[in-house]
Enzyme design. Structure first.
Site, PDB file in Angstrom:
ATOM      1  N   THR A   7       0.853  -1.194   0.000  1.00 45.70           N
ATOM      2  CA  THR A   7       0.000   0.000   0.000  1.00 45.70           C
ATOM      3  C   THR A   7       0.882   1.234   0.000  1.00 45.70           C
ATOM      4  O   THR A   7       2.053   1.177   0.392  1.00 45.70           O
ATOM      5  CB  THR A   7      -0.923   0.038   1.241  1.00 45.70           C
ATOM      6  OG1 THR A   7      -1.821   1.146   1.120  1.00 45.70           O
ATOM      7  CG2 THR A   7      -0.148   0.193   2.541  1.00 45.70           C
ATOM      8  N   ASN A   9      -0.868   4.000   1.240  1.00 48.37           N
ATOM      9  CA  ASN A   9      -1.699   4.752   2.171  1.00 48.37           C
ATOM     10  C   ASN A   9      -1.015   4.784   3.558  1.00 48.37           C
ATOM     11  O   ASN A   9      -0.913   3.775   4.245  1.00 48.37           O
ATOM     12  CB  ASN A   9      -3.072   4.058   2.248  1.00 48.37           C
ATOM     13  CG  ASN A   9      -4.044   4.757   3.175  1.00 48.37           C
ATOM     14  OD1 ASN A   9      -3.660   5.354   4.176  1.00 48.37           O
ATOM     15  ND2 ASN A   9      -5.316   4.673   2.839  1.00 48.37           N
ATOM     16  N   LYS A  10      -0.524   5.977   3.943  1.00 50.87           N
ATOM     17  CA  LYS A  10       0.269   6.117   5.174  1.00 50.87           C
ATOM     18  C   LYS A  10      -0.537   5.777   6.422  1.00 50.87           C
ATOM     19  O   LYS A  10      -0.024   5.219   7.375  1.00 50.87           O
ATOM     20  CB  LYS A  10       0.774   7.554   5.300  1.00 50.87           C
ATOM     21  CG  LYS A  10       1.931   7.846   4.377  1.00 50.87           C
ATOM     22  CD  LYS A  10       2.475   9.231   4.649  1.00 50.87           C
ATOM     23  CE  LYS A  10       3.470   9.597   3.558  1.00 50.87           C
ATOM     24  NZ  LYS A  10       3.583  11.032   3.352  1.00 50.87           N
ATOM     25  N   LYS A  12      -3.162   3.739   6.661  1.00 52.25           N
ATOM     26  CA  LYS A  12      -3.370   2.282   6.735  1.00 52.25           C
ATOM     27  C   LYS A  12      -2.094   1.616   7.235  1.00 52.25           C
ATOM     28  O   LYS A  12      -2.136   0.740   8.083  1.00 52.25           O
ATOM     29  CB  LYS A  12      -3.641   1.741   5.327  1.00 52.25           C
ATOM     30  CG  LYS A  12      -5.081   1.489   5.028  1.00 52.25           C
ATOM     31  CD  LYS A  12      -5.116   0.688   3.735  1.00 52.25           C
ATOM     32  CE  LYS A  12      -6.475   0.702   3.131  1.00 52.25           C
ATOM     33  NZ  LYS A  12      -6.494  -0.003   1.849  1.00 52.25           N
ATOM     34  N   ASP A  69      -7.072  -4.966   1.367  1.00 50.58           N
ATOM     35  CA  ASP A  69      -8.111  -4.214   0.678  1.00 50.58           C
ATOM     36  C   ASP A  69      -9.288  -4.083   1.635  1.00 50.58           C
ATOM     37  O   ASP A  69      -9.639  -5.042   2.317  1.00 50.58           O
ATOM     38  CB  ASP A  69      -8.546  -4.919  -0.612  1.00 50.58           C
ATOM     39  CG  ASP A  69      -9.277  -3.952  -1.525  1.00 50.58           C
ATOM     40  OD1 ASP A  69      -8.718  -2.875  -1.830  1.00 50.58           O
ATOM     41  OD2 ASP A  69     -10.422  -4.232  -1.926  1.00 50.58           O
ATOM     42  N   SER A  70      -9.846  -2.906   1.697  1.00 50.24           N
ATOM     43  CA  SER A  70     -10.891  -2.689   2.688  1.00 50.24           C
ATOM     44  C   SER A  70     -11.905  -1.687   2.190  1.00 50.24           C
ATOM     45  O   SER A  70     -11.670  -0.985   1.204  1.00 50.24           O
ATOM     46  CB  SER A  70     -10.256  -2.193   3.990  1.00 50.24           C
ATOM     47  OG  SER A  70      -9.388  -1.117   3.715  1.00 50.24           O
ATOM     48  N   PHE A 152      -9.283   7.851   9.386  1.00 50.90           N
ATOM     49  CA  PHE A 152      -9.296   8.338   8.006  1.00 50.90           C
ATOM     50  C   PHE A 152     -10.585   7.881   7.329  1.00 50.90           C
ATOM     51  O   PHE A 152     -11.427   7.228   7.958  1.00 50.90           O
ATOM     52  CB  PHE A 152      -8.061   7.839   7.236  1.00 50.90           C
ATOM     53  CG  PHE A 152      -8.026   6.341   7.023  1.00 50.90           C
ATOM     54  CD1 PHE A 152      -7.583   5.498   8.027  1.00 50.90           C
ATOM     55  CD2 PHE A 152      -8.448   5.774   5.821  1.00 50.90           C
ATOM     56  CE1 PHE A 152      -7.565   4.121   7.847  1.00 50.90           C
ATOM     57  CE2 PHE A 152      -8.414   4.398   5.619  1.00 50.90           C
ATOM     58  CZ  PHE A 152      -7.982   3.568   6.644  1.00 50.90           C
ATOM     59  N   GLY A 153     -10.732   8.227   6.069  1.00 55.83           N
ATOM     60  CA  GLY A 153     -11.868   7.749   5.265  1.00 55.83           C
ATOM     61  C   GLY A 153     -13.214   8.047   5.899  1.00 55.83           C
ATOM     62  O   GLY A 153     -13.522   9.183   6.251  1.00 55.83           O
ATOM     63  N   HIS A 180     -12.233  -3.742  11.759  1.00 56.88           N
ATOM     64  CA  HIS A 180     -12.145  -4.771  10.713  1.00 56.88           C
ATOM     65  C   HIS A 180     -10.676  -5.121  10.437  1.00 56.88           C
ATOM     66  O   HIS A 180     -10.310  -6.272  10.266  1.00 56.88           O
ATOM     67  CB  HIS A 180     -12.825  -4.258   9.451  1.00 56.88           C
ATOM     68  CG  HIS A 180     -12.396  -2.861   9.050  1.00 56.88           C
ATOM     69  ND1 HIS A 180     -12.276  -1.822   9.950  1.00 56.88           N
ATOM     70  CD2 HIS A 180     -12.024  -2.341   7.859  1.00 56.88           C
ATOM     71  CE1 HIS A 180     -11.875  -0.744   9.324  1.00 56.88           C
ATOM     72  NE2 HIS A 180     -11.712  -1.028   8.046  1.00 56.88           N
TER      73      HIS A 180
HETATM   74  P1  IMP Z   1      -8.356   0.794  -0.692  1.00 49.93           P
HETATM   75  O1  IMP Z   1      -7.059   1.515  -0.547  1.00 49.93           O
HETATM   76  O2  IMP Z   1      -8.787   0.556  -2.078  1.00 49.93           O
HETATM   77  O3  IMP Z   1      -8.422  -0.455   0.144  1.00 49.93           O
HETATM   78  O4  IMP Z   1      -9.434   1.819  -0.136  1.00 49.93           O
HETATM   79  C1  IMP Z   1     -10.148   1.611   0.997  1.00 49.93           C
HETATM   80  C2  IMP Z   1     -11.103   2.757   1.229  1.00 49.93           C
HETATM   81  O5  IMP Z   1     -12.128   2.268   2.108  1.00 49.93           O
HETATM   82  C3  IMP Z   1     -10.462   3.939   1.932  1.00 49.93           C
HETATM   83  O6  IMP Z   1     -10.047   4.927   1.056  1.00 49.93           O
HETATM   84  C4  IMP Z   1     -11.597   4.425   2.810  1.00 49.93           C
HETATM   85  O7  IMP Z   1     -12.450   5.249   2.071  1.00 49.93           O
HETATM   86  C5  IMP Z   1     -12.348   3.140   3.147  1.00 49.93           C
HETATM   87  N1  IMP Z   1     -11.829   2.535   4.399  1.00 49.93           N
HETATM   88  C6  IMP Z   1     -11.182   1.340   4.538  1.00 49.93           C
HETATM   89  N2  IMP Z   1     -10.827   1.125   5.809  1.00 49.93           N
HETATM   90  C7  IMP Z   1     -11.230   2.213   6.487  1.00 49.93           C
HETATM   91  C8  IMP Z   1     -11.104   2.580   7.855  1.00 49.93           C
HETATM   92  O8  IMP Z   1     -10.542   1.891   8.710  1.00 49.93           O
HETATM   93  N3  IMP Z   1     -11.648   3.767   8.163  1.00 49.93           N
HETATM   94  C9  IMP Z   1     -12.277   4.563   7.267  1.00 49.93           C
HETATM   95  N4  IMP Z   1     -12.374   4.287   5.985  1.00 49.93           N
HETATM   96  C10 IMP Z   1     -11.867   3.106   5.586  1.00 49.93           C
END
Ligand code: IMP
Length: 202
Positions: A7, A9-10, A12, A69-70, A152-153, A180
Site C-alpha cells: 500500500t 496509504n500512510k 493504513k 483491501d478494505s 481516516f476515510g 475490521h
Molecule cells: P483501498 O485503498 O482501495 O483499500 O481503499 C479503501 C477505502 O475504504 C479507503 O479509502 C476508505 O475510504 C475506506 N476505508 C477502509 N478502511 C477504512 C477505515 O478503517 N476507516 C475509514 N475508511 C476506511
C-alpha cells in the site's frame, strides 16, 4: 524478518504497524519502493483485490508481502460503496466528498436504517505465490453528521453503537482493538507466525 505492505496509504500502514507490533517485523510499504508495479484494483471482492496486491508485489520482491483491501458496506445502499469505497464520489479520491455523498444518500433515514459494516481482507504472499487470505468485519451505523478527526476515510461517520461515538471521535486506541483491520490482522498474524517458523526450520 521483512514484511512489505502493498500500500501507499500512510494511515493504513500506521494502523497495520500498530496492530502487528508484537511480531517484531521490519515493516515497510510501497512508498519505499517507487519502482514497484502499479496494481489495478479491479476485483469484485475485497479478498480478490488483497490477493492480487500481495501476489503481484511478491513476484518482484524477495520478501513476505501483505496485501490489504478494505471498505465500507451500507445495508440501505445494497452494500455500496463496497470495493469502490475509495473512489465513491468520483475518480479523484476525496474522503470529504465520499462522506458527503453517503450523508446525501441516507438523508431522512432513521438510525435503525443506517446499518453498515467495514470489511478488511488481508492476503499474504511470497515469491512462490499466495500463502493465505483472511477477512475481518466491524459493525456499526452511519451517523447523521461527520464527527471527530481521528482515523481516516469514513471514520467520522462510522458510529459504534456501544459507545455512541464515531471512530473519528474514539481514536486509535479503541479503533485498533475492534476494527475490521484489527480482526483481519489477528487472523493474518497466525499465518505470519507459521510462515516464520517454517522459514526458520528450513
Ligand atoms: P483501498 O485503498 O482501495 O483499500 O481503499 C479503501 C477505502 O475504504 C479507503 O479509502 C476508505 O475510504 C475506506 N476505508 C477502509 N478502511 C477504512 C477505515 O478503517 N476507516 C475509514 N475508511 C476506511
Amino acid at each position: 524478518m521483512r514484511l512489505i505492505v502493498a500500500t501507499k496509504n500512510k494511515k493504513k500502514l500506521q494502523e497495520i504497524k500498530d496492530i502487528l507490533k508484537g511480531l517484531k517485523l521490519q515493516i515497510s510499504s510501497l512508498a519505499d519502493y517507487p519502482r514497484a508495479p502499479r496494481i489495478v484494483e479491479n476485483g469484485k471482492t475485497f479478498k480478490e483485490n488483497a490477493a492480487k496486491k500481495a501476489v503481484k508485489t511478491a513476484a518482484v520482491m524477495n520478501a513476505l508481502v501483505l496485501g490489504e483491501d478494505s471498505g465500507l458496506s451500507i445495508d440501505a445502499l445494497g452494500g455500496a460503496p463496497g470495493v469502490y469505497s475509495a473512489r465513491f464520489s468520483g475518480k479523484a479520491k476525496s474522503d470529504l466528498q465520499n462522506n458527503l455523498k453517503v450523508l446525501r444518500l441516507l438523508e431522512g433515514k432513521p438510525l435503525p436504517k443506517r446499518k453498515a459494516h467495514y470489511v478488511c481482507a488481508v492476503a499474504l504472499a511470497d515469491k512462490d505465490g499466495l500463502i493465505g487470505v483472511v477477512e475481518g468485519k466491524c459493525y456499526g451505523r452511519i451517523a447523521f453528521a461527520q464527527k471527530g478527526s481521528h482515523g481516516f476515510g469514513y471514520d467520522p461517520l462510522f458510529l459504534i453503537p456501544g459507545y455512541g461515538k464515531t471512530f473519528g471521535q474514539l481514536g486509535e486506541a479503541i479503533k485498533h482493538k475492534m476494527s475490521h483491520r484489527f480482526r483481519a490482522l489477528s487472523k493474518a498474524q497466525k499465518i505470519i507466525q507459521k510462515y516464520i517458523e517454517k522459514q526458520r526450520a528450513s
